[in-house]
Design a protein around this motif. Structure first.
Motif, PDB file in Angstrom:
ATOM      1  N   ALA A   1      61.968  39.703  60.563  1.00 17.42           N
ATOM      2  CA  ALA A   1      63.302  39.543  61.887  1.00 17.42           C
ATOM      3  C   ALA A   1      64.560  38.812  60.936  1.00 17.42           C
ATOM      4  O   ALA A   1      65.703  39.324  61.362  1.00 17.42           O
TER       5      ALA A   1
ATOM      6  N   LYS B   1      61.691  47.246  65.125  1.00 21.57           N
ATOM      7  CA  LYS B   1      62.275  46.832  65.964  1.00 21.57           C
ATOM      8  C   LYS B   1      60.136  47.100  67.185  1.00 21.57           C
ATOM      9  O   LYS B   1      59.858  48.104  67.345  1.00 21.57           O
TER      10      LYS B   1
ATOM     11  N   ARG C   1      60.726  32.580  69.306  1.00 24.08           N
ATOM     12  CA  ARG C   1      62.563  31.840  68.559  1.00 24.08           C
ATOM     13  C   ARG C   1      62.400  30.802  68.824  1.00 24.08           C
ATOM     14  O   ARG C   1      64.200  30.155  68.556  1.00 24.08           O
TER      15      ARG C   1
ATOM     16  N   GLN D   1      58.606  37.946  67.292  1.00 24.00           N
ATOM     17  CA  GLN D   1      59.708  37.606  66.776  1.00 24.00           C
ATOM     18  C   GLN D   1      60.463  39.463  67.376  1.00 24.00           C
ATOM     19  O   GLN D   1      61.187  39.355  67.570  1.00 24.00           O
TER      20      GLN D   1
ATOM     21  N   TRP E   1      59.942  41.929  65.393  1.00 18.55           N
ATOM     22  CA  TRP E   1      60.087  43.541  64.878  1.00 18.55           C
ATOM     23  C   TRP E   1      59.006  43.112  63.788  1.00 18.55           C
ATOM     24  O   TRP E   1      57.954  42.478  64.109  1.00 18.55           O
TER      25      TRP E   1
ATOM     26  N   GLU F   1      67.116  41.434  62.685  1.00 21.38           N
ATOM     27  CA  GLU F   1      68.953  40.934  62.861  1.00 21.38           C
ATOM     28  C   GLU F   1      69.782  40.550  61.484  1.00 21.38           C
ATOM     29  O   GLU F   1      69.730  39.731  60.715  1.00 21.38           O
TER      30      GLU F   1
ATOM     31  N   SER G   1      68.939  29.159  65.858  1.00 20.34           N
ATOM     32  CA  SER G   1      68.512  30.098  65.730  1.00 20.34           C
ATOM     33  C   SER G   1      67.043  30.298  64.482  1.00 20.34           C
ATOM     34  O   SER G   1      67.491  29.460  63.356  1.00 20.34           O
TER      35      SER G   1
END
Lengths: 548, 548
Positions: free
Chosen positions: A130, A62, A515, A68, A70, A134, A521
């Motif tokens: 990401a 992270k 994002r 994003q 990451w 995630e 998404s």
């Protein structure tokens, strides 16, 4: 509100899945359809395979400073992926060092005791950090959750070679042990991906002295294009894996200035024609598997861009036979578009059925000026195509119509006070409205340059949401002589992706919103997307602008 | 406490995974091992395939009156599984009408529009209604979660034929749609399982006038045995899919009175011998895939039962060559067992390494009397085998030892006041202690009959937890003439499973506890388990007891 916004194109999309306009009984292409599909099949390229192995063991971390949130950190040499207890590590990430598309296989082995039970694993293939960091569920996206590349597999015994039936598109692979037996431990003994593309080495590359960022952008553009060049020009190898006309157009432009696999362009032009509707209208996209079939959808801008792609193909290859074969298709797209013009030559937004207009992924972007401009541009390109084919008689009324359309455009969209084109009830000033009015030469190029120049300096202007949109803006900047601005936009926008770690260029990129997703998404966005490869075209077509 | 209890056998299991006793350098079977494995391979049966289709569409319903609280209700004809919107139904259950083991494949198709995205599905294969009704996660079981037969699959496009790489064992299949696209709907176009077994039709069956419950028990026993007869005698086709000596023994008994595939028995005897330890000790079980290999584990009761299985094989087939080949193996198991006897002929529970003793799945069951009885029985059977092979000289000291062991048993385990055998510090009275003391003829059979009779009438007595345990009790009841009790136990215990809807007989069945599991999860129990097939043996070997 976000949900509603991103659904608008989808809704329009569904509205348009009925029969198109100008239906003719029974089949406009009956005499040629079978031959076109045969020619498409004959032009199908053989895929070139290469074996790719991980280049590092990695971890995902992270990191708010990274794109994003990451980043992937290499932690070890790739040999540390093998013969290591999966029960101890639980989860491992392999970095393949580059974006690849192909068939993944992995050899699992026991460490010591024989395997007395099956093993359950999750494999997650990720284009982006990401996707490693995630969780995929709960899934908020508007497209099928199944696009996400996580596969849960059962290994019945060890050693076992798993080959995933699904083609995957990724740089990173996360392997997680979900279930095993207390009696034995297991490890990875080997893994590889048989990566495929129909091209390998470009025939054109920038001069050695080219600025390093430009070279880097070119390289990543080439990687993006290569990954999308399979047995059709795919839009993205992760998603949608399909041939869309808009992507075909930009990919074929970039291909003409890099790999020069003209056969693939030919195949795609024939496939789209062979799978067009019986009324002559092109479908927006085609799926190849299990056998080539068109999705039942029409997007007007894409229909018209087919004509532009056909002209470019002819110019680049001299293949008059193909262009002449497909000339009836071009004519039908013009006919379809004309249905939407009112008597003054203006695109009438009330004509039914309303067609999906792609243009860009951008919330609230008003497409009226853009479709007017694109239509004008495409009609002009069709006239050029007619001239090259000696078919001027087929389009003899077009030059006058184009003139009328430009006048209507100036009257309706140009705001002489502001010196820009506006679109929609809110008189939106967008990059794309200026771009399409420029490409269609609706005003003298000097005035177009002013409109573009003003717009890109206006922080309130609606800027594109995707590389696809930016392509047309840069093309327009070049057309009207704003070379420095073109270069700056290219290095700024694509350079931004480079800076943020792109291995391939993305479907959607908003420098102000990591994002952003048209699908609600960011995980389902495609991060190797054909329509973002066009720096390859600009850099190599206009070396005087980009290579010095 | 439950958790600790069910782990005890597992713990012993691990204790014993080191080298066995009586190690000889370098390999007791060096001269023969390769030939044994070759003979095992030569005797490998060809699997017989048949195509099985669903016989009904079904639903699973919570029902406290049904076994484990769930019942499957047929709701429609099987054609209603096909061409029905999966988006509407979300979940569908297909009932294949019988327990089958094999390779599942399914054709998925679109309903209308072309598929523009992959589809994600979960397929859950269930032997029992509870496996359809209860979620698999979170999983509480002590064995690998991966035994549970749910597979998550990605269908990349439609139509698509999915063939699961994993062999499945089931009657019911639940198909759940996890993810799809808003653009198209999908359906099942066809599905089937290529079911396999190395046998199809029994050569021996009960007389026509046999009582219908007995016939039903025989039929279900046959189905159980058939499902487990693959390229080895498996313990269970769902789990563990392996050749265990204890299962082999009972399966070969049942096979001799039904399918008569003696080649499979031969194969298994050779496989176990060929994969025995270098010190001559047999491993308890063998996995066939990817190549036959032994699990590194020794269970003393199973080692000794190998000798019994070999004797039965010889008696049933007359194949002296095989029995003579494997005689050294039998001798080595006797040698291993003798290591555990003290000077008085009593099994010494303190001798190291302590070996896992299977006998039954039952918490708190004390195995001391049982191992003493089984050892005595197996030594006697080995002497019989020696006589048939003319090898009495190899075991000349055994008859005296058996005598001494029986005396020790009577002194140590028999409680003359109660007239039963007791075992352990708590002087436990169990069915199995009486059974093994009876089978070993430790007392005159009349006294054995009394001990058995008293015990099975004693509600405090420790009754078996599995069909495997009950097998030996019934064999003992028959041996000492308690025929009515044998029949009653068989119809009571196996009839209980019939009444509760068994398609095949179960690994674990406690009439008083539907959810009993040695693995802390009834979902991972095997519900088609070889060691429960022996009614086939009893019914057809003793028609005078069971068929009138």
């Amino acid at each position: 509100m976000k949900t509603i916004k991103y659904m608008i194109p989808l809704l329009l999309f569904f509205v348009m899945t009925g029969k198109g306009v100008n239906a003719q009984a029974p089949d406009a292409y009956e005499p040629w359809r079978a031959a076109w599909l045969r020619k498409a099949e004959q032009a199908k390229p053989t895929l070139i395979s290469r074996i790719c192995k991980p280049t590092a063991k990695a971890e995902v971390v992270k990191d708010s400073a990274s794109y994003q949130g990451w980043k992937v950190v290499k932690t070890d040499s790739p040999d540390r992926l093998y013969r290591v207890s999966l029960k101890e590590t639980k989860s491992m990430i392999a970095d393949f060092g580059e974006h690849i598309t192909g068939t993944f296989s992995c050899v699992f082995d026991t460490l010591g005791n024989i395997s007395d039970a099956p093993v359950r694993l999750r494999l997650t293939f990720a284009e982006m950090p990401a996707e490693l960091g995630e969780p995929f569920d709960p899934y908020s996206g508007g497209l099928s959750r199944a696009w996400l590349q996580d596969e849960i597999v059962t290994i019945p015994y060890l050693p076992y070679t798993l080959t995933l039936p699904r083609r995957v598109s990724f740089r990173y692979l996360k392997i997680e042990l979900l279930a095993s037996s207390s009696y034995f431990d297991l490890c990875i003994a080997d893994m590889q991906t048989t990566a495929v593309s129909c091209v390998s080495t470009p025939e054109i590359e920038p001069a050695a002295e080219t600025d390093s960022l430009i070279r880097k952008i070119n390289d990543i553009g080439l990687a993006t294009l290569k990954e999308c060049m399979q047995t059709v020009y795919e839009d993205g190898p992760k998603r949608d894996q399909r041939l869309w006309i808009g992507d075909l157009y930009l990919e074929s432009l970039a291909n003409a200035y890099s790999f020069r696999n003209d056969s693939l362009t030919k195949r795609c032009l024939y496939l789209l024609a062979g799978l067009a509707r019986e009324d002559g209208t092109l479908n927006s996209n085609i799926a190849e598997m299990p056998t080539p079939r068109a999705q039942n959808s029409v997007t007007l801008d894409y229909c018209l861009l087919y004509n532009c792609a056909l002209l470019e193909y002819l110019k680049n290859t001299g293949d008059r036979e193909t262009a002449a074969d497909l000339w009836p298709v071009a004519l039908n797209q013009v006919r379809l578009a004309r249905h939407y013009l009112d008597d003054s030559g203006l695109y009438d937004t009330s004509v039914q059925p309303q067609l999906w207009l792609v243009f860009d992924w951008k919330d609230n972007f008003d497409r009226h000026a853009s479709i007017q401009g694109l239509m004008t541009f495409a009609f002009s390109e069709t006239c050029r195509l007619a001239r090259l084919l000696g078919k001027e008689a087929d389009v003899k009324e077009l030059p006058a119509l184009i003139k009328k359309m430009k006048k209507a455009s100036r009257d309706f969209f140009y705001d002489p006070k502001q010196g820009v084109f506006v679109s929609g009830n809110n008189r939106q000033i967008s990059y794309l409205s200026q771009a399409w009015m420029t490409l269609s030469e609706t005003l003298p190029l000097r005035e177009c340059a002013q409109a573009l120049s003003k717009t890109i300096r206006n922080p309130e202007a609606c800027y594109p949401g995707s590389p696809y949109g930016y392509h047309y803006v840069i093309e327009a900047l070049i057309k009207c002589g704003l070379h420095a601005e073109a270069k700056q936009m290219l290095t700024g926008y694509w350079g931004g992706m480079v800076e943020k770690g792109a291995d391939t260029f993305w479907e959607v990129y908003d420098p102000n919103d990591d994002r952003r997703s048209p699908y609600n998404s960011h995980l389902v966005n495609s991060y190797c997307h054909a329509w973002s490869c066009t720096p390859v075209y600009f850099i190599n077509k206009y070396p005087e602008i980009f290579q010095r």
